[in-house]
Scaffold this motif. Structure first.
Motif, PDB file in Angstrom:
ATOM      1  N   LEU A  31     -24.201 -19.241 -26.019  1.00 26.93           N
ATOM      2  CA  LEU A  31     -22.794 -18.984 -25.738  1.00 26.93           C
ATOM      3  C   LEU A  31     -22.216 -18.007 -26.754  1.00 26.93           C
ATOM      4  N   THR A  32     -21.181 -17.305 -26.328  1.00 31.95           N
ATOM      5  CA  THR A  32     -20.370 -16.552 -27.275  1.00 31.95           C
ATOM      6  C   THR A  32     -19.436 -17.542 -27.954  1.00 31.95           C
ATOM      7  N   GLN A  33     -18.767 -17.099 -29.001  1.00 28.47           N
ATOM      8  CA  GLN A  33     -17.830 -18.001 -29.685  1.00 28.47           C
ATOM      9  C   GLN A  33     -16.702 -18.412 -28.742  1.00 28.47           C
ATOM     10  N   GLU A  34     -16.205 -17.488 -27.932  1.00 27.47           N
ATOM     11  CA  GLU A  34     -15.132 -17.802 -26.979  1.00 27.47           C
ATOM     12  C   GLU A  34     -15.607 -18.812 -25.933  1.00 27.47           C
ATOM     13  N   GLN A  35     -16.825 -18.606 -25.414  1.00 24.86           N
ATOM     14  CA  GLN A  35     -17.385 -19.548 -24.449  1.00 24.86           C
ATOM     15  C   GLN A  35     -17.575 -20.925 -25.094  1.00 24.86           C
ATOM     16  N   PHE A  36     -18.032 -20.911 -26.351  1.00 23.06           N
ATOM     17  CA  PHE A  36     -18.238 -22.169 -27.071  1.00 23.06           C
ATOM     18  C   PHE A  36     -16.936 -22.962 -27.167  1.00 23.06           C
TER      19      PHE A  36
END
Length: 116
Positions: free
Chosen positions: A62-67
């Protein structure tokens, strides 16, 4: 019906309605778990989402935003499960109190009904 009988059912109905309202306010849902592995020595996978599919563990980077969004969705999912369990318990209490089995010789315990 006794006064206590009606009061119990009314309290349970109110609790059930409150839980139903809470369900309507919950955002996105996701099963599984998320991990922040960015602080591990030697780097690594960063952010991950894992879940079980057909008894196998599936892992997604995941990206940080997705996380951040998936963490919230997983928390919402767990919250929904807790609310549904409580609604199920209240439903059984209400059903068995309002429509009793008059010819039952032995009273059903809260363990049997799953209302404890």
């Amino acid at each position: 019906m006794s006064k206590n009988f009606n009061q119990s059912a009314a309290v349970w109905d109110r609790q059930y309605d409150q839980l139903r309202l809470r369900l309507g306010q919950i955002g996105y849902l996701s099963q599984g778990s998320v991990q922040d592995r960015t602080g591990r020595p030697g780097g690594g996978a960063g952010y991950q989402w894992t879940r079980k599919v057909a008894r196998k563990t599936i892992t997604v980077s995941l990206t940080q935003e997705q996380f951040e969004q998936m963490r919230q969705a997983v928390n919402h999912y767990r919250q929904v499960r807790r609310i549904l369990r409580r609604m199920e318990q209240l439903s059984r209490k209400i059903i068995f109190q309002r429509a009793p089995h008059l010819h039952r010789h032995k009273r059903l315990s809260s363990k049997v009904l799953g209302t404890n």
